[in-house]
Design an enzyme around this catalytic site. Sequence first.
Site: not given
Ligand code: NAP
Ligand code: HSE
Length: 438
Positions: A13, A129, A132, A136, A190, A205, A302
Site C-alpha cells: 500500500t 514522519e 504517526v 499529518i 495493519e 504511535k 492509506g
Molecule cells: P503492505 O501493503 O502489507 O506492504 C508490505 C510490503 O512489504 C509488500 O510489498 C510485501 O511484498 C513486502 N514484503 C513483506 N515481506 C517481505 C520480505 N521478506 N522481503 C521483501 N519484501 C517483503 O503494508 P503497508 O500497508 O504498505 O505498510 C507498510 C508499513 O507502513 C508498515 O510498517 C505499516 O505499519 C506502515 N504504515 C502503513 C499505513 C497504511 O495506511 N497502510 C500508514 C502508515 C504507516 P509483497 O507485496 O510481494 O507481498
Molecule cells: N493501520 C494504521 C491505521 C495505518 O489504521 O492507522 C496508519 O498508521
Amino acid sequence: MDAVKVGLLGLGTVGGGTVTVLRRNAEEITRRAGRGISITHAAARDLSKPRNCDTTGIELTTDAEEVVSNPETEIVVELIGGDTLASEMVMKAIDNGKHVVTANKALIAKHGNEIFAAAQKKGVMVAFEAAVAGGIPIIKAIREGLAGNQIQWLAGIINGTGNFILTEMRDKGRDFDEVLKEAQQLGYAEADPTFDVEGIDAAHKLTILASIAFGIPLQFDAVFTEGISKITREDVAYAEELGYRIKHLGLTRRSNGGVELRVHPTLIPERRLLANVDGVMNAVLVMGDAVGPTMYYGAGAGAEPTASAVVADLVDVVRVLTSDPENRVPHLAFQANRLSDMPILDMTQVQTAYYLRMQAEDKPGVLAEVTRILGDSGISIEAIIQKEPLPGSDKANIIMLTHRVEERSMNEAIAAIESLPVIHGEVTRIRMETLNAD
Ligand code: NAP
Ligand code: HSE
C-alpha cells in the site's frame, strides 16, 4: 546534479503510493529538494503480484538485503512493516552508511533507541514522519514548530482503522467485523489487524509522540493499552444520549509525579473538535505552554496520504545530505545525551472521569447499593440513567458518569460492584476526558 538514488523495501500500500507520488510530482519535488529523487531498486516478496504503481525502470528483487547493500543507493525507504526483518534491514542500511526513511511505528517504538544510537554513530539520518498519524506532519510540528514550548499534554485519534470502525458503527449501525474487513480492503489496517483494534498500533504511535513531546526515551512497554473491540453499539448510543462521543485516544500528559502514557476508548464531550474527527481521519491536539492548544488534522492511513509523509521525509533527507551530522535536527527532538528520565506513571495512579455501564436486576434498592459502593470509594456521580432491559434480556442497564478519581479507587469500586449478586457480568468502564485547555 544527479538524482539521489533510493532503495525501497516493500511495494505494498505505502510503497506503491510512494512510487506513484514521487513519479507524479517529480518536477515539483526536485524544485523543493534541490535534486531529483529516483527509486532505482526495490524489494517485495512476490514479484509476480500486480502492483498499484508503475515500476518501470526500478530493478526488482525478492532479497531485501540486496537493496540495503547496494552501493549505488544513498537512502533506504523501509515499508515492509513488522519489527524483525525491518529492524535487521534498517540496522544493516545504517551500518552501510545509508540514510533511512520509514513509516514503521512498531519498529521505531520498539527499537528506536538502538536505531537512533547507531544512526548517530554513523552520522546518518533516520526519518519517520509517516509512522504517526499517516499524512499529518505531526512529528515535524511538535519537534520543530513547537520547539519553543513546554508541551503539557497531547491527545490524539492516531489509528485510522479504529476511528473508521467507530464512525461506521455510530453513523450507520454497521457491525464491527464487517467494517474491519472494509478497512483491510482499503489498505488502512495493519498486516495483523488486532494491532489496530486492540490499540497496539496507537500505543506504538503514542510512544513516539511522548518521546518527542517530553524528551524521554521510547518506552513502548510502559503504555497502558486498551482497544475498541469491547465497545458495543449500546455504549456508543448511551454516550451520545449523555452528550459525548466515544473515540479511541492516545493521551500523554506531564504531571508532577511523571508522565501518563495511555491508549483507550474515551468519552469526549461532543462539542470538542476531536469528537468530530470521523472515518479514517486522524487528529492530534497538543497543549503547549506558550502557544496554548493547537490541533493537527488529516488522513491517518492509506496509500497516498502516507506516501505524502514518506516523500516529505525523503525531501528533508536530500536537503541535509551534506550538512554536519552533529547539527541535524535530533531524532527524538531533544539532543540524544539530554533525554530526561522522568518516570512513566502506573495506570493505577492516573486520574480520569468514567462512564460505567452495568447490567442489574430490575428491582428496588439496586441503585442504592451501587451508589453506596461508589460513595465509600470517594467517587462522586455526575449523571445516571437507567434503561429498560434490551429485547431478550431481563436485566436493566444502569449507566453512570463519574467525576475524576484515581484509577486505583475505581478498580476497587468496580470489583465490589461486580461482586454484588444483583449485578450480572462485568462492569463496562470507558474513561472520559474533557480535553479542556487547562
Ligand atoms: P503492505 O501493503 O502489507 O506492504 C508490505 C510490503 O512489504 C509488500 O510489498 C510485501 O511484498 C513486502 N514484503 C513483506 N515481506 C517481505 C520480505 N521478506 N522481503 C521483501 N519484501 C517483503 O503494508 P503497508 O500497508 O504498505 O505498510 C507498510 C508499513 O507502513 C508498515 O510498517 C505499516 O505499519 C506502515 N504504515 C502503513 C499505513 C497504511 O495506511 N497502510 C500508514 C502508515 C504507516 P509483497 O507485496 O510481494 O507481498
Ligand atoms: N493501520 C494504521 C491505521 C495505518 O489504521 O492507522 C496508519 O498508521
